[in-house]
Design a protein around this motif. Structure first.
Motif, PDB file in Angstrom:
ATOM      1  N   UNK A 139     -10.804 -14.043  -2.643  1.00  0.00           N
ATOM      2  CA  UNK A 139      -9.949 -13.068  -3.180  1.00  0.00           C
ATOM      3  C   UNK A 139      -8.684 -12.635  -1.778  1.00  0.00           C
ATOM      4  N   UNK A 140      -7.719 -12.262  -2.445  1.00  0.00           N
ATOM      5  CA  UNK A 140      -6.664 -11.581  -1.375  1.00  0.00           C
ATOM      6  C   UNK A 140      -6.755 -10.231  -1.376  1.00  0.00           C
ATOM      7  N   UNK A 141      -6.574  -9.820  -0.336  1.00  0.00           N
ATOM      8  CA  UNK A 141      -6.496  -8.559   0.295  1.00  0.00           C
ATOM      9  C   UNK A 141      -5.442  -7.926   1.018  1.00  0.00           C
ATOM     10  N   UNK A 142      -5.062  -6.899   0.735  1.00  0.00           N
ATOM     11  CA  UNK A 142      -3.791  -6.599   1.573  1.00  0.00           C
ATOM     12  C   UNK A 142      -4.185  -5.225   2.413  1.00  0.00           C
ATOM     13  N   UNK A 143      -3.682  -5.403   3.851  1.00  0.00           N
ATOM     14  CA  UNK A 143      -4.036  -4.526   4.690  1.00  0.00           C
ATOM     15  C   UNK A 143      -2.656  -3.850   5.310  1.00  0.00           C
ATOM     16  N   UNK A 144      -2.489  -2.584   5.312  1.00  0.00           N
ATOM     17  CA  UNK A 144      -1.264  -1.909   5.979  1.00  0.00           C
ATOM     18  C   UNK A 144      -1.684  -0.977   7.083  1.00  0.00           C
ATOM     19  N   UNK A 145      -0.936  -0.806   8.249  1.00  0.00           N
ATOM     20  CA  UNK A 145      -1.246  -0.275   9.250  1.00  0.00           C
ATOM     21  C   UNK A 145       0.167  -0.255  10.207  1.00  0.00           C
TER      22      UNK A 145
END
Length: 384
Positions: A1-7
């Motif tokens: 699955x694709x997962x987004x991370x924002x930092x």
């Protein structure tokens, strides 16, 4: 699955200049495409695709007018064109409004950086290698997984802070545990943010002293900024220092960003408390937010609640933890039905905060009654 991370990231002065150039060119190309597509549709009656505009931009426009467009990443420029093309296609389908021009002060344009080489988007504990930018230091160490395959990233600016969002191919983390608890009905409102059927109530974060103080400070600063524009019109050209106005604009942007972060943090807290109970399902109502926003007395209060953000985040968390998210139709009379006998009170008005059933004689808060009706609803749509 694709997962987004924002930092958040820390950029060097040279990297800030490169990011500003890329974001500025993307905004300019997006606005140019919107204007060109409008003129082309008026002349021919047909939509100008992003592919045709990209060929015209590279072969004709950049050679005659603005060659500096090619000084930034070509993939970022291509993505800006595709975003404009998608906006027009969604408008023709009736999904969104007519595409509008991007403004610099709103800071809604992002720089897109796909993976070009094998070494691009290499993630380490404290840094990541961004194409055409180089190694970028991460403010939050260890948040982005180092063993995940990163396919693309975007860099955005909010006030004086910079954020990196990456899309990773992560392993499936959705829970398959069977929850033995009952479902929960959640009624969203303005007086209280969320009223749950199991008795939990979440207040309105916008009525707290912290939010009121920030909004009061923001209102004063916006008036000061407006007066500077009016005073500049009365002065001779060149007497007003543009740097002072940019400082005031930055202060306004910081306050807007702070309000947004506080509200989003509260929405995440509410969702965390709902998911923590491990219900079988969560039922919400399909609110007509666009119609509610037409009321000029309630528009600001409705917009600050963030109902759409709540539904999107709740759907993601329900999918992650194996909870069924149900959505009841907006025409379902959840507030007018009696949760005990099912009798409908057609005389109930919006100003009536107490629900009284003429059949069984029960009295309760109308929002609590609505949450109970949402919990027991049989006609619904599964969102997650």
């Amino acid at each position: 699955m694709k997962k987004a991370f924002k930092t958040e990231i820390r950029l060097t002065p040279e990297q800030k200049i490169k990011v500003h150039q890329t974001i500025g060119v993307c905004r300019y190309v997006y606005n140019l495409y919107v204007k060109t597509a409008q003129d082309h549709y008026k002349e021919t009656g047909k939509h100008m695709s992003g592919y045709d505009f990209s060929k015209w931009l590279n072969n004709v426009y950049t050679k005659e007018h603005d060659p500096w467009i090619k000084e930034v990443s070509s993939k970022a420029v291509k993505q800006a064109i595709m975003n404009g093309d998608r906006a027009f296609r969604n408008f023709f389908k009736g999904l969104v409004q007519f595409p509008r021009f991007k403004k610099k002060k709103h800071q809604k344009v992002k720089a897109y950086f796909p993976k070009n080489n094998l070494t691009d988007l290499t993630v380490e504990r404290h840094r990541i290698k961004v194409p055409t930018i180089g190694w970028v230091q991460l403010k939050e160490h260890g948040y982005i997984p180092t063993n995940a395959a990163v396919s693309s990233c975007t860099i955005s600016q909010q006030a004086d802070r910079y954020f990196l969002s990456v899309l990773c191919e992560a392993e499936g983390t959705s829970s398959t545990q069977i929850n033995n608890h009952e479902g929960i009905g959640v009624d969203l409102g303005i007086q209280h943010f969320a009223i749950c059927s199991h008795g939990e109530l979440f207040g309105n974060i916008n009525k707290t002293d912290t939010i009121k103080k920030i909004e009061k400070r923001l209102k004063r600063l916006q008036r000061k900024l407006s007066r500077s524009y009016e005073q500049n019109k009365q002065r001779k050209r060149g007497e007003f220092c543009a740097k002072n106005r940019q400082k005031m604009i930055l202060r306004v942007q910081k306050l807007h960003a702070r309000l947004s972060r506080i509200r989003q943090a509260y929405v995440r807290y509410v969702i965390q408390q709902l998911v923590k109970t491990k219900p079988l399902f969560i039922t919400i109502e399909d609110l007509n937010v666009q119609g509610m926003m037409k009321n000029r007395h309630l528009a600001k209060a409705i917009a600050s609640q963030g109902f759409y953000t709540f539904k999107q985040m709740l759907a993601a968390q329900c999918c992650k933890h194996g909870i069924e998210l149900r959505q009841v139709d907006r025409w379902h009379p959840s507030s007018k039905l009696c949760s005990c006998c099912g009798e409908k009170n057609v005389t109930l008005r919006l100003s009536d905060r107490l629900f009284t059933c003429a059949s069984c004689g029960i009295e309760m808060d109308r929002d609590v009654n609505a949450s109970l009706n949402l919990k027991s609803a049989t006609a619904y749509t599964i969102l997650a």
